[in-house]
Write a protein that holds these residues in place. Structure first.
Motif, mmCIF file in Angstrom:
data_model
loop_
_atom_site.group_PDB
_atom_site.id
_atom_site.type_symbol
_atom_site.label_atom_id
_atom_site.label_comp_id
_atom_site.label_asym_id
_atom_site.label_seq_id
_atom_site.Cartn_x
_atom_site.Cartn_y
_atom_site.Cartn_z
ATOM 1 N N TYR A 136 0.862 -1.179 0.000
ATOM 2 C CA TYR A 136 0.000 0.000 0.000
ATOM 3 C C TYR A 136 0.896 1.225 0.000
ATOM 4 O O TYR A 136 1.770 1.353 0.866
ATOM 5 N N LYS A 137 0.708 2.100 -0.954
ATOM 6 C CA LYS A 137 1.649 3.192 -1.186
ATOM 7 C C LYS A 137 1.980 4.009 0.064
ATOM 8 O O LYS A 137 3.163 4.255 0.351
ATOM 9 N N PRO A 138 0.986 4.482 0.841
ATOM 10 C CA PRO A 138 1.342 5.275 2.023
ATOM 11 C C PRO A 138 2.240 4.527 3.010
ATOM 12 O O PRO A 138 3.137 5.133 3.615
ATOM 13 N N LEU A 139 2.034 3.218 3.178
ATOM 14 C CA LEU A 139 2.880 2.453 4.088
ATOM 15 C C LEU A 139 4.291 2.300 3.532
ATOM 16 O O LEU A 139 5.276 2.321 4.283
ATOM 17 N N LYS A 140 4.416 2.158 2.249
ATOM 18 C CA LYS A 140 5.741 2.062 1.640
ATOM 19 C C LYS A 140 6.474 3.397 1.725
ATOM 20 O O LYS A 140 7.684 3.444 1.934
ATOM 21 N N GLN A 141 5.729 4.489 1.563
ATOM 22 C CA GLN A 141 6.350 5.811 1.670
ATOM 23 C C GLN A 141 6.924 6.046 3.061
ATOM 24 O O GLN A 141 8.009 6.617 3.212
ATOM 25 N N GLY A 142 6.200 5.610 4.093
ATOM 26 C CA GLY A 142 6.626 5.859 5.466
ATOM 27 C C GLY A 142 7.475 4.757 6.072
ATOM 28 O O GLY A 142 7.965 4.903 7.190
ATOM 29 N N GLY A 143 7.638 3.646 5.346
ATOM 30 C CA GLY A 143 8.358 2.510 5.923
ATOM 31 C C GLY A 143 7.592 1.857 7.050
ATOM 32 O O GLY A 143 8.163 1.203 7.923
ATOM 33 N N GLY A 144 6.267 2.019 7.014
ATOM 34 C CA GLY A 144 5.388 1.574 8.089
ATOM 35 C C GLY A 144 4.423 2.703 8.382
ATOM 36 O O GLY A 144 4.222 3.610 7.560
ATOM 37 N N TYR A 145 3.804 2.675 9.552
ATOM 38 C CA TYR A 145 2.878 3.756 9.903
ATOM 39 C C TYR A 145 3.667 4.987 10.350
ATOM 40 O O TYR A 145 4.491 4.930 11.268
ATOM 41 N N ASP A 146 3.424 6.090 9.666
ATOM 42 C CA ASP A 146 3.992 7.392 10.025
ATOM 43 C C ASP A 146 3.071 8.436 9.417
ATOM 44 O O ASP A 146 3.448 9.188 8.528
ATOM 45 N N HIS A 147 1.831 8.437 9.912
ATOM 46 C CA HIS A 147 0.764 9.159 9.231
ATOM 47 C C HIS A 147 -0.108 9.938 10.211
ATOM 48 O O HIS A 147 -0.340 9.495 11.345
ATOM 49 N N ASN A 148 -0.608 11.055 9.715
ATOM 50 C CA ASN A 148 -1.530 11.878 10.496
ATOM 51 C C ASN A 148 -2.961 11.389 10.307
ATOM 52 O O ASN A 148 -3.446 11.298 9.179
ATOM 53 N N TYR A 149 -3.605 11.082 11.426
ATOM 54 C CA TYR A 149 -5.006 10.676 11.408
ATOM 55 C C TYR A 149 -5.906 11.867 11.732
ATOM 56 O O TYR A 149 -5.608 12.653 12.640
ATOM 57 N N VAL A 150 -6.989 11.975 10.978
ATOM 58 C CA VAL A 150 -7.989 13.017 11.173
ATOM 59 C C VAL A 150 -8.959 12.505 12.224
ATOM 60 O O VAL A 150 -9.813 11.663 11.940
ATOM 61 N N GLY A 177 -5.651 16.336 15.188
ATOM 62 C CA GLY A 177 -4.959 15.243 14.505
ATOM 63 C C GLY A 177 -4.030 14.483 15.424
ATOM 64 O O GLY A 177 -3.760 14.896 16.562
ATOM 65 N N MET A 178 -3.542 13.345 14.929
ATOM 66 C CA MET A 178 -2.587 12.536 15.683
ATOM 67 C C MET A 178 -1.692 11.795 14.705
ATOM 68 O O MET A 178 -2.178 11.071 13.829
ATOM 69 N N GLN A 179 -0.393 11.976 14.855
ATOM 70 C CA GLN A 179 0.572 11.219 14.063
ATOM 71 C C GLN A 179 0.795 9.872 14.755
ATOM 72 O O GLN A 179 1.230 9.812 15.909
ATOM 73 N N PHE A 180 0.479 8.815 14.046
ATOM 74 C CA PHE A 180 0.696 7.459 14.532
ATOM 75 C C PHE A 180 1.981 6.961 13.893
ATOM 76 O O PHE A 180 2.067 6.830 12.667
ATOM 77 N N TYR A 181 3.000 6.716 14.719
ATOM 78 C CA TYR A 181 4.346 6.433 14.210
ATOM 79 C C TYR A 181 4.898 5.174 14.860
ATOM 80 O O TYR A 181 4.954 5.078 16.087
ATOM 81 N N THR A 182 5.314 4.226 14.034
ATOM 82 C CA THR A 182 5.770 2.925 14.534
ATOM 83 C C THR A 182 7.294 2.790 14.547
ATOM 84 O O THR A 182 7.828 1.700 14.337
#
Length: 351
Positions: free
Chosen positions: A242-256, A287-292
């Motif tokens: 899934y492109k967003p996961l590949k971009q971040g190398g895992g979860y590194d995304h802002n949730y609304v 928002g919340m950045q979920f980062y693994t």
């Protein structure tokens, strides 16, 4: 409830940094440093009452003066990324340090976790509070306006760690504070968090370009690996094609975050069935950045532990990344004399 102060060490310019340890009646213990207003240790009981330190970090001050991962860090004046390391307020463009490719990350190489703070502490209504304060002068890190900054940490008898961020600028400026603590509910030296379970109350996230700057779009999590509206393990979908996961190398995304009011609300949960520990996240941020911890790689931490990718997880409550440059996002531009006042709570229980 009690509080204990000890010497942590001296900074490179000879200033003395201290540790402050707060303990409640049920045994939960949190240690902070006035260097960086940093969370150093969080000891909470498991299902059998055994205390364990559940945050990643270091043993000594010298390591915290580096602290590239941001362990336990208070981040400001702007957490997360600003595209092209610049923004415009009232027709004037401000240039920031480009410390993340062409972008600015966490305000540059000297974020708020690299300063010494004035400290006050007190007990009120059965809770212990410690406040770290300083004046961030006009154009520090490239941001306009003098900013009176306070971060207050409160330990309650309900095993809550309450963080309140307070600031008032004397000019229109950008403000977006967060906390960058890495949690591992099995204990900081227990390795991977992929078996931890997570729930996030968000129907959407903000996708990014390849440099992790939001595109300005909102994407529904439904039918994607980003969906945590039903509890699942972190590892279930983290390696999905899934492109967003590949971009971040895992979860590194802002949730609304799905928020029904302006009040502090439950937005996320972290569950570790191995220890029986559970952490609830409450906030009034949008928002919340979920980062693994995708970028940890052989970092030497507490008690001789080596931390690697996905050995911790962050829940960074915030305005959305690059909100100062994206009109569709809730704005992180704060007007002169307007009070910036937001709260985040990490509450620890057992299952």
């Amino acid at each position: 409830m009690n509080i204990r102060k000890t010497v942590f060490g001296k900074t490179s310019n000879g200033e003395t940094a201290s540790l402050y340890t707060l303990t409640n009646k049920s045994g939960m213990t949190v240690t902070f440093s006035d260097y960086g207003a940093t969370i150093v240790n969080v000891f909470v009981p498991d299902a059998k009452g055994k205390l364990e330190d559940v945050v990643l970090g270091y043993d000594n001050l010298e390591q915290y003066t580096g602290n590239a991962p941001g362990f336990g860090s208070f981040i400001g004046r702007h957490a997360n990324r600003i595209g092209n390391a610049s923004f415009t307020i009232n027709g004037k463009t401000y240039e920031l340090e480009k410390n993340d490719g062409n972008n600015n990350l966490h305000s540059g190489s000297k974020s708020y976790n690299k300063f010494l703070y004035e400290t006050e502490y007190y007990e009120e209504d059965g809770s212990l509070t410690i406040e770290f304060s300083r004046l961030s002068p006009d154009m520090e890190q490239g941001f306009p306006g003098n900013l009176d900054v306070t971060v207050a940490y409160t330990l309650t008898e309900e095993n809550e760690l309450v963080i309140e961020y307070l600031a008032v600028p004397d000019q229109d400026t950008v403000i977006n504070f967060t906390n960058h603590t890495y949690f591992n509910l099995s204990g900081h030296k227990s390795g991977s968090i992929l078996n931890h379970k997570v729930w996030i109350n968000a129907n959407q996230f903000t996708p990014t370009d390849d440099s992790l700057i939001p595109t300005g779009e909102f994407v529904d999590v439904e039918g994607t690996p980003m969906d945590f509206r039903t509890v699942k393990t972190i590892g279930q979908d983290i390696n999905a094609d899934y492109k967003p996961l590949k971009q971040g190398g895992g979860y590194d995304h802002n949730y609304v975050l799905n928020r029904e009011s302006e009040d502090v609300e439950l937005v996320a949960e972290l569950i570790d069935e191995a220890s029986g520990r559970k952490m609830e996240v409450y906030t009034d941020k949008p928002g919340m950045q979920f980062y693994t911890a995708n970028f940890l790689d052989g970092e030497k931490g507490k008690e001789g532990t080596t931390y690697n990718a996905r050995d911790g997880v962050c829940f960074e409550t915030q305005f959305y990344p690059n909100a100062c440059n994206i009109a569709e996002f809730p704005s992180s531009i704060i007007k002169a004399e307007e009070e910036y006042d937001f709260v985040t709570v990490y509450k620890f229980t057992t299952i």
